[in-house]
Design a protein around this motif. Structure first.
Motif, mmCIF file in Angstrom:
data_model
loop_
_atom_site.group_PDB
_atom_site.id
_atom_site.type_symbol
_atom_site.label_atom_id
_atom_site.label_comp_id
_atom_site.label_asym_id
_atom_site.label_seq_id
_atom_site.Cartn_x
_atom_site.Cartn_y
_atom_site.Cartn_z
ATOM 1 N N THR A 289 0.850 -1.190 0.000
ATOM 2 C CA THR A 289 0.000 0.000 0.000
ATOM 3 C C THR A 289 0.885 1.239 0.000
ATOM 4 O O THR A 289 1.986 1.227 0.557
ATOM 5 N N VAL A 290 0.389 2.296 -0.604
ATOM 6 C CA VAL A 290 1.092 3.577 -0.656
ATOM 7 C C VAL A 290 0.112 4.655 -0.226
ATOM 8 O O VAL A 290 -0.994 4.728 -0.771
ATOM 9 N N THR A 291 0.524 5.477 0.722
ATOM 10 C CA THR A 291 -0.359 6.500 1.266
ATOM 11 C C THR A 291 0.243 7.886 1.109
ATOM 12 O O THR A 291 1.366 8.139 1.543
ATOM 13 N N GLN A 292 -0.515 8.767 0.493
ATOM 14 C CA GLN A 292 -0.150 10.172 0.412
ATOM 15 C C GLN A 292 -1.209 10.924 1.198
ATOM 16 O O GLN A 292 -2.361 10.996 0.781
ATOM 17 N N SER A 293 -0.825 11.463 2.316
ATOM 18 C CA SER A 293 -1.797 12.021 3.259
ATOM 19 C C SER A 293 -2.184 13.464 2.965
ATOM 20 O O SER A 293 -3.057 14.018 3.633
ATOM 21 N N GLN A 294 -1.534 14.076 1.987
ATOM 22 C CA GLN A 294 -1.808 15.479 1.662
ATOM 23 C C GLN A 294 -2.498 15.553 0.301
ATOM 24 O O GLN A 294 -1.836 15.494 -0.724
ATOM 25 N N PRO A 295 -3.811 15.685 0.258
ATOM 26 C CA PRO A 295 -4.498 15.749 -1.046
ATOM 27 C C PRO A 295 -4.094 16.985 -1.846
ATOM 28 O O PRO A 295 -3.978 16.914 -3.065
ATOM 29 N N GLU A 296 -3.885 18.106 -1.149
ATOM 30 C CA GLU A 296 -3.528 19.348 -1.835
ATOM 31 C C GLU A 296 -2.504 20.109 -1.010
ATOM 32 O O GLU A 296 -2.551 20.090 0.229
ATOM 33 N N THR B 223 2.480 0.015 -7.561
ATOM 34 C CA THR B 223 1.357 0.500 -6.771
ATOM 35 C C THR B 223 1.498 2.000 -6.555
ATOM 36 O O THR B 223 2.529 2.459 -6.068
ATOM 37 N N PHE B 224 0.447 2.760 -6.857
ATOM 38 C CA PHE B 224 0.473 4.208 -6.743
ATOM 39 C C PHE B 224 -0.309 4.705 -5.531
ATOM 40 O O PHE B 224 -1.295 4.086 -5.129
ATOM 41 N N GLY B 225 0.123 5.848 -4.981
ATOM 42 C CA GLY B 225 -0.674 6.562 -4.008
ATOM 43 C C GLY B 225 -1.761 7.352 -4.695
ATOM 44 O O GLY B 225 -1.830 7.383 -5.936
ATOM 45 N N LYS B 226 -2.601 8.014 -3.904
ATOM 46 C CA LYS B 226 -3.739 8.754 -4.453
ATOM 47 C C LYS B 226 -3.332 10.079 -5.079
ATOM 48 O O LYS B 226 -4.112 10.680 -5.813
ATOM 49 N N GLY B 227 -2.145 10.567 -4.761
ATOM 50 C CA GLY B 227 -1.666 11.801 -5.363
ATOM 51 C C GLY B 227 -1.810 13.014 -4.460
ATOM 52 O O GLY B 227 -2.667 13.059 -3.578
ATOM 53 N N THR B 228 -0.941 13.994 -4.699
ATOM 54 C CA THR B 228 -0.994 15.297 -4.029
ATOM 55 C C THR B 228 -0.998 16.366 -5.102
ATOM 56 O O THR B 228 -0.084 16.401 -5.942
ATOM 57 N N TRP C 256 -4.077 -0.755 -16.933
ATOM 58 C CA TRP C 256 -5.069 0.249 -17.318
ATOM 59 C C TRP C 256 -5.487 0.997 -16.049
ATOM 60 O O TRP C 256 -5.877 0.373 -15.054
ATOM 61 N N TYR C 257 -5.404 2.339 -16.120
ATOM 62 C CA TYR C 257 -5.830 3.195 -15.029
ATOM 63 C C TYR C 257 -6.945 4.116 -15.527
ATOM 64 O O TYR C 257 -7.006 4.473 -16.696
ATOM 65 N N ARG C 258 -7.792 4.543 -14.583
ATOM 66 C CA ARG C 258 -8.778 5.574 -14.872
ATOM 67 C C ARG C 258 -8.548 6.700 -13.888
ATOM 68 O O ARG C 258 -8.233 6.459 -12.717
ATOM 69 N N GLN C 259 -8.747 7.918 -14.369
ATOM 70 C CA GLN C 259 -8.515 9.080 -13.538
ATOM 71 C C GLN C 259 -9.633 10.093 -13.738
ATOM 72 O O GLN C 259 -9.866 10.544 -14.857
ATOM 73 N N ALA C 260 -10.322 10.442 -12.653
ATOM 74 C CA ALA C 260 -11.302 11.514 -12.707
ATOM 75 C C ALA C 260 -10.553 12.839 -12.651
ATOM 76 O O ALA C 260 -9.403 12.901 -12.211
ATOM 77 N N ALA C 261 -11.191 13.899 -13.086
ATOM 78 C CA ALA C 261 -10.547 15.212 -13.149
ATOM 79 C C ALA C 261 -10.007 15.606 -11.774
ATOM 80 O O ALA C 261 -10.739 15.596 -10.781
ATOM 81 N N GLY C 262 -8.714 15.956 -11.726
ATOM 82 C CA GLY C 262 -8.103 16.405 -10.481
ATOM 83 C C GLY C 262 -7.962 15.333 -9.416
ATOM 84 O O GLY C 262 -7.705 15.648 -8.252
ATOM 85 N N ARG C 263 -8.115 14.095 -9.817
ATOM 86 C CA ARG C 263 -8.062 13.011 -8.844
ATOM 87 C C ARG C 263 -6.904 12.064 -9.126
ATOM 88 O O ARG C 263 -6.158 12.219 -10.080
ATOM 89 N N GLY C 264 -6.818 11.040 -8.260
ATOM 90 C CA GLY C 264 -5.736 10.082 -8.383
ATOM 91 C C GLY C 264 -5.997 9.006 -9.415
ATOM 92 O O GLY C 264 -7.020 9.002 -10.091
#
Lengths: 114, 114
Positions: A3-10, A103-108, B35-43
């Motif tokens: 699992t990969v966790t990015q705790s800062q959405p923005e 495996t990717f985190g949700k992103g910042t 294959w990944y899917r991404q909503a606008a501004g999301r992970g």
């Protein structure tokens, strides 16, 4: 499973300042790679930096550097002298484990303000 | 050198119509394909993952399916599109060893279901 966790959405930062993006991961593997990817508004995914778990020295690429703490399973990205072009979504990723799946985190979402 | 091709770049489809997005990789063999899917501004949401021909792992239940008829070809399909299938779809490949887990991404497909 990893699992990969990015705790800062923005996050936001002023131009020319330094910002640190956080990433933690969970794995039972001993050999793996960690990555930071950048996705600018064009949505093209760009590799920023990579770190091999066996290397104690933190990776550096120009203004981008990482703080890799293997015991703590932490992999943060520091951006120095932030530029407007650094505005992007940043993804932390883990590569390794069964079948070497990535495996990717949700992103910042980082915004650099003028 | 390795390259990844994903098409089409944009697609507008009516609800209930079929879908086929194709991704091909050149310059490598036996890649892991995603294959990944991404909503606008999301992970990134991992939809499907493949470690070999005919071997597909589905990460989330949904209206989509994937196939890998050849080593370097990965296809995302749907028999009947839903409005909720709209989004940005990314294909990626990575190597099948721990030292080659870096992912390389296609340009993406922007799908709008109307």
């Amino acid at each position: 499973a990893q699992t990969v966790t990015q705790s800062q959405p923005e996050m936001s930062v002023q131009e020319a300042e330094t910002v640190t993006l956080s990433c933690t991961y969970d794995t039972s593997e001993s050999n793996y790679y960690l990555f930071w990817y950048k996705q600018p508004p064009s949505r093209q995914m760009i590799l920023v930096i990579r770190q091999e778990a066996y290397k104690q020295q933190n990776a550096t690429e120009n203004r981008f550097s990482v703080n890799f703490q293997k015991a703590a399973k932490s992999f943060s990205l520091k951006i120095s002298d932030s530029q407007l072009g650094d505005t992007a979504m940043y993804f932390c990723a883990f590569g390794g484990g069964s079948n070497y799946k990535l495996t990717f985190g949700k992103g910042t979402l980082l915004t650099v303000n003028p | 050198s390795q390259t990844i091709h994903q098409w089409p770049a944009t697609l507008v489809q009516p609800v209930g119509s079929p879908l086929s997005l194709e991704c091909t990789v050149e310059g490598t063999s036996n890649p892991n394909l995603y294959w990944y899917r991404q909503a606008a501004g999301r992970g990134l949401q991992l939809l499907f993952y493949s470690v070999g021909i005919g071997q597909i792992s589905s990460e989330v239940p949904q209206n989509l399916s994937a196939s890998r008829p050849q080593d370097r070809q990965f296809i995302l399909s749907s028999k009947k599109l839903l409005l909720s299938d709209s989004g940005f779809y990314l294909c990626a490949w990575s190597g099948a060893t721990v030292a080659n887990t870096e992912a390389f991404f296609g340009q993406g497909t922007r799908l709008t279901v109307v």
